[in-house]
Design an enzyme around this catalytic site. Structure first.
Site, PDB file in Angstrom:
ATOM      1  N   ARG A 168      -6.675   2.735  -6.970  1.00 12.77           N
ATOM      2  CA  ARG A 168      -5.693   1.670  -6.794  1.00 12.77           C
ATOM      3  C   ARG A 168      -5.863   1.029  -5.416  1.00 12.77           C
ATOM      4  NH1 ARG A 168       0.812   2.443  -7.459  1.00 12.77           N
ATOM      5  NH2 ARG A 168       0.522   3.944  -5.749  1.00 12.77           N
ATOM      6  N   ASP A 450       7.151   8.115  -1.746  1.00 13.11           N
ATOM      7  CA  ASP A 450       6.107   7.246  -1.228  1.00 13.11           C
ATOM      8  C   ASP A 450       6.748   5.923  -0.831  1.00 13.11           C
ATOM      9  OD1 ASP A 450       6.541   5.839  -3.564  1.00 13.11           O
ATOM     10  OD2 ASP A 450       4.541   6.171  -4.392  1.00 13.11           O
TER      11      ASP A 450
END
Length: 549
Positions: A168, A450
């Protein structure tokens, strides 16, 4: 020891330190490939970012996201994406984590079908983290990656059978300030893609039947953004004489505007699409951010905003129906719980939550899901194995699903509490402190946090402060003010110091993080992303490479 790079391409400047091994990633040919991509697509990236601002301006003036009548034909016509390669047919459990060396080995060995290695929300994009991430990925693709833990006298290396690797890159809004091309910072996702693709496409394709590399694409808001990625893929494949369609990418539907563009996004990427994913945490963050100018849309405590809320249930159902109609995977989202080693009862409760969440997903029709920790892989795999014996559920057509704009915009039910304001603040400060010190994925209070979950904390605090929200879930309701929030920040800093210890607190960047987080929560105009300003705190330029060499 710092080194120099020789013979950089014209117009390219490296402003970061060149440690040993970096020169093998930052080669002349790799940087030329990046420069070619940057020069071709930078204007389009600037355009789509300007479109985002115009779009948000309309929302701030009272509009709400909706299906675009101009693309109605794409939504209603019969078409399907290119066939998914066999190596990606079974994605029942995927694990995610940053491009950190030990993490890559453990994730690839975890028993998951897929590992998404991340330059985005779970990585603090310091220059060293980014370049070392490319070194780690190159070694992983080549099968040579090892990690020596001297403290435990243990060497980590890959098993014979490993998960399929997806990468990603960063979102369109982020830059890579340590690489300049023609006097401007490189576009973060283009830098991530170009360097990874250049160094790994041949080895990756040789191991995966001529397909790959494979990617996850984050933070998109409109199909025009998917069109850029499709053009980037075509250019990369044409440059290296690779058949078009070899690259496959799964798009995270993690913004409110994007949920109204799912058919259009798949259509733009139809030759390269591997499906869509419910990026639930960023989606909640985007929901709040998108309606930030609507005082009648105050969201309750974030712990109450789960996937059974109508707007999130509708979002998942529409994603599944859309993907299966177009012949691609509909991936479930992340359960943030992690194993709790020192409390069996709490661990059992956390596992029960994960099991229930994954059971909901597989029964709804998802073809796979995400797990936050290797210790959860078996649990999640068992749930999918028991309810999905076949590799996927692409043949399940949800003709019973009829999701409307109203469904997708329905406000979540719940209340607002002072404890939620405190938790948001405590999580936000601790996550940001870790991010500033180079760590982008942080276990806090038995959840893996996160950037996405930190963003929920930030924008929810901002929303409540901006509109003086009434904390209607407390015995004595009070309104949230800047003065109340300042007191909460002060008290939560004391609590953090008690929890982490005075030595860790004094040696860390907690005060700096608290100041930045408080600023972001109290600014008159909400910043689009916490990491935009925070990136300036981790950008370090090397005088050795201050000029083009």
């Amino acid at each position: 020891m710092a080194q120099k790079l020789n013979q950089l391409p014209a117009g390219v400047r490296i402003r970061g330190n060149i440690a040993s091994g970096y020169e093998k990633i930052l080669t002349r040919d790799a940087l030329q490939f990046l420069a070619d991509i940057e020069r071709e697509f930078r204007p389009r990236v600037k355009y789509i970012l300007a479109c985002r601002k115009e779009q948000q301006k309309r929302y701030d003036q009272g509009e709400l996201p909706s299906f675009d009548p101009a693309t109605k034909a794409i939504r209603e016509q019969e078409w399907v994406c290119a066939e998914t390669p066999a190596v990606l047919a079974d994605r029942r459990v995927e694990i995610t984590g940053p491009v950190e060396r030990k993490m890559i080995i453990n994730a690839l060995n975890s028993g998951a079908k897929v590992f998404m290695s991340d330059f985005e929300d779970s990585l603090s994009p310091t220059w060293d983290n980014v370049v070392r991430g490319h070194i780690n990925l190159r070694d992983a693709v080549n099968g040579t990656i090892q990690y020596e833990d001297k403290a435990r006298n243990k060497i980590y290396k890959l098993n014979d059978k490993t998960a399929v690797l997806l990468v990603r890159p960063r979102g369109w809004h982020l830059q890579e300030a340590h690489i300049e091309i023609d006097g401007e910072p490189a576009t973060g996702p283009l830098a991530d893609f170009a360097l990874y693709f250049f160094h790994n496409h041949a080895a990756f394709r040789s191991k995966h039947g001529g397909y790959g590399p494979f990617f996850y694409l984050p933070k998109m808001q409109h199909s025009r953004e998917a069109a850029i990625w499709n053009a980037v893929f075509e250019k990369a494949q044409d440059t290296f004489r690779i058949p078009r369609g070899s690259i496959k990418a799964t798009v995270l539907i993690e913004t409110l505007p994007a949920v109204f563009q799912m058919h259009e996004i798949l259509y733009e990427l139809r030759q390269h699409s591997a499906g869509l994913n419910c990026g639930r945490w960023d989606y909640i963050f985007s929901f709040i951010k998108t309606v930030r100018a609507h005082p009648d849309r105050l969201v309750p405590d974030r712990v109450q905003v789960g996937m059974t809320q109508h707007f999130l249930k509708s979002y998942a159902e529409l994603l599944i129906r859309t993907c299966h109609q177009r012949g691609v995977h509909a991936m479930g989202g992340m359960a943030a719980q992690i194993p709790i080693k020192d409390n069996p009862a709490a661990n059992d409760a956390a596992f029960a939550l994960v099991k229930a969440d994954k059971l909901r997903e597989v029964k709804a029709g998802h073809d796979g899901t995400w797990a936050a920790h290797p210790g959860l892989i078996k649990l999640v795999t068992d749930v999918f194995d028991q309810n999905m014996p076949q590799p996927n559920q692409l043949r399940m057509k949800r003709t019973d699903v009829n999701v409307t704009e109203h469904d997708l915009l329905q406000m979540p039910k719940g209340v607002r509490t002072l404890e939620a304001l405190r938790l948001n603040t405590r999580v936000g400060i601790q996550y940001l402190e870790a991010w500033l010190t180079g760590t982008g994925s942080v276990p806090l209070y038995n959840l893996m946090e996160d950037a996405a979950t930190a963003e929920i904390s930030r924008v929810q605090n901002w929303q409540w402060i901006h509109y003086n929200a009434l904390l209607n879930g407390d015995p004595v309701p009070v309104k949230v003010t800047k003065e109340l929030f300042a007191k909460v920040v002060e008290e939560e800093l004391w609590r953090i110091e008690r929890e982490v210890g005075s030595q860790r607190f004094s040696s860390g960047r907690f005060q700096e993080a608290a100041k930045l987080f408080a600023k972001q929560c109290t600014t008159d105009e909400l910043d689009d992303f916490l990491t935009l300003e925070a990136y300036n705190y981790i950008t370090t330029f090397s005088p050795i490479n201050s000029a083009r060499l």
